[in-house]
Motif scaffolding. Sequence first.
Motif, PDB file in Angstrom:
ATOM      1  N   ALA A 153      -2.954  66.957  29.138  1.00  0.00           N
ATOM      2  CA  ALA A 153      -3.770  67.866  28.866  1.00  0.00           C
ATOM      3  C   ALA A 153      -5.480  66.972  29.419  1.00  0.00           C
ATOM      4  O   ALA A 153      -6.190  68.357  29.413  1.00  0.00           O
ATOM      5  N   THR A 154      -4.634  65.816  29.965  1.00  0.00           N
ATOM      6  CA  THR A 154      -6.016  64.839  30.610  1.00  0.00           C
ATOM      7  C   THR A 154      -5.936  65.674  31.892  1.00  0.00           C
ATOM      8  O   THR A 154      -7.338  65.331  32.641  1.00  0.00           O
ATOM      9  N   CYS A 155      -5.227  66.709  32.510  1.00  0.00           N
ATOM     10  CA  CYS A 155      -5.473  66.215  34.023  1.00  0.00           C
ATOM     11  C   CYS A 155      -6.551  67.547  34.268  1.00  0.00           C
ATOM     12  O   CYS A 155      -6.445  68.439  33.503  1.00  0.00           O
ATOM     13  N   GLY A 259       6.253  67.120  24.512  1.00  0.00           N
ATOM     14  CA  GLY A 259       6.380  66.482  23.357  1.00  0.00           C
ATOM     15  C   GLY A 259       6.465  65.781  22.929  1.00  0.00           C
ATOM     16  O   GLY A 259       7.071  64.678  23.758  1.00  0.00           O
ATOM     17  N   SER A 260       6.207  64.668  21.669  1.00  0.00           N
ATOM     18  CA  SER A 260       6.318  63.621  21.215  1.00  0.00           C
ATOM     19  C   SER A 260       6.767  64.009  20.060  1.00  0.00           C
ATOM     20  O   SER A 260       6.419  64.529  18.785  1.00  0.00           O
ATOM     21  N   GLY A 289       4.314  70.073  22.412  1.00  0.00           N
ATOM     22  CA  GLY A 289       3.218  70.320  22.960  1.00  0.00           C
ATOM     23  C   GLY A 289       1.645  69.002  23.041  1.00  0.00           C
ATOM     24  O   GLY A 289       1.401  68.718  23.970  1.00  0.00           O
ATOM     25  N   VAL A 290       2.217  67.599  22.326  1.00  0.00           N
ATOM     26  CA  VAL A 290       1.547  66.311  22.237  1.00  0.00           C
ATOM     27  C   VAL A 290       1.951  65.284  23.216  1.00  0.00           C
ATOM     28  O   VAL A 290       3.227  65.018  22.894  1.00  0.00           O
ATOM     29  N   LYS A 295      -6.361  62.153  23.980  1.00  0.00           N
ATOM     30  CA  LYS A 295      -7.305  63.854  24.425  1.00  0.00           C
ATOM     31  C   LYS A 295      -6.397  65.249  23.189  1.00  0.00           C
ATOM     32  O   LYS A 295      -7.641  65.335  22.695  1.00  0.00           O
ATOM     33  N   GLN A 296      -5.890  64.270  22.830  1.00  0.00           N
ATOM     34  CA  GLN A 296      -5.066  64.940  22.109  1.00  0.00           C
ATOM     35  C   GLN A 296      -4.519  64.135  20.460  1.00  0.00           C
ATOM     36  O   GLN A 296      -4.752  65.040  19.198  1.00  0.00           O
ATOM     37  N   VAL A 297      -4.007  63.212  20.927  1.00  0.00           N
ATOM     38  CA  VAL A 297      -4.358  62.786  19.610  1.00  0.00           C
ATOM     39  C   VAL A 297      -5.634  61.547  18.891  1.00  0.00           C
ATOM     40  O   VAL A 297      -4.898  61.683  17.615  1.00  0.00           O
ATOM     41  N   VAL A 298      -5.943  60.833  18.944  1.00  0.00           N
ATOM     42  CA  VAL A 298      -7.064  59.799  18.961  1.00  0.00           C
ATOM     43  C   VAL A 298      -7.624  60.907  18.282  1.00  0.00           C
ATOM     44  O   VAL A 298      -8.342  60.749  17.437  1.00  0.00           O
TER      45      VAL A 298
END
Length: 306
Positions: A153-155, A259-260, A289-290, A295-298
């Motif tokens: 997602a950071t790209c 995903g994670s 999707g994480v 960008k998605q976790v912190v």
Amino acid sequence: MSILVFGHKNPDTDSVCAAISLADLKSKLGNDASPAMQGDLSPESKFVLEKFNVQAPHIITSYAGKDVYLVDHSDLAQSPDDLDKANILGIVDHHKLGDVTTNQPVECWIWPVGCTCTVIKSMYDFYNIEIPRNIAGIMLCAILSDTVIFKSATCTEQDKQACEALAKLVDISDLQALGMEMFKVKSAVDGTPARELVLRDYKDFDMNGNKVGIGQLEVVDLSILDKVKSDLEKDIAALKSEGGHHSIFLLLTDIIKEGSEMLIVSDDESVVEKAFGVAPSNGKAWLDGVMSRKKQVVPNLEKAFA
Ligand code: MG
Ligand code: MG
Ligand code: MG
């Protein structure tokens, strides 16, 4: 006096390659600059440097009295413990602005892109300096690593454009193949102690006064981690009690499934549901999707802790 350029603790490929490339650029601009790193190379970084025949920076953990550039971080928790005694000349980064401060004006290149090396590519362009082939190669790898071959997602478009230009310089056409080659090296966990895996890409955060540790292992297939998962769970529990953390989260990221699986040890597991809308069971949660901690976790955890 030589300027030292270094990235965050537990250096990843971007921290190492950004330090090398920024030191190269600063040298060509007439400074005496050398790259450094705060810890040992990861297997992935070692592979990247060997592939393009680039020497590893020296490991330096104390910077008191030195002129320094920070790359790939601006958080005190990620910096050397004696950073307050160093003279910070500049920061080149792609994370949220951290808590590093200076008492003099500072050169800052902090952009919302997927990788520090994308920013440094633009710095070479800005100063009209040619990027040597081997340095272009490691910068290319750093961007593929940080953006998870453009899937994260950071790209951004800038990351892709930087890769295209760097790939031309090194004469590599199949970026997907190069990326997968790296992630296969990164996926190898056999024979590696659990603590080393937990700390391989691990960061501590202060979330509303709570100490929160977040590690991440990116693999090409989660089943690679089946054998070590229970050891990883035990180890993050041990690390939590050693470090007095509120929570430690270990993201096991499947870069193909995108995903994670999050392994969780926490004084209050409900923060996970608050942050991601997924209730953990048996200390685990699948976050579809994480892939990006930054960008998605912190940000979601910070909100949950607020
Ligand atoms: Mg990094
Ligand atoms: Mg980075
Ligand atoms: Mg990363």
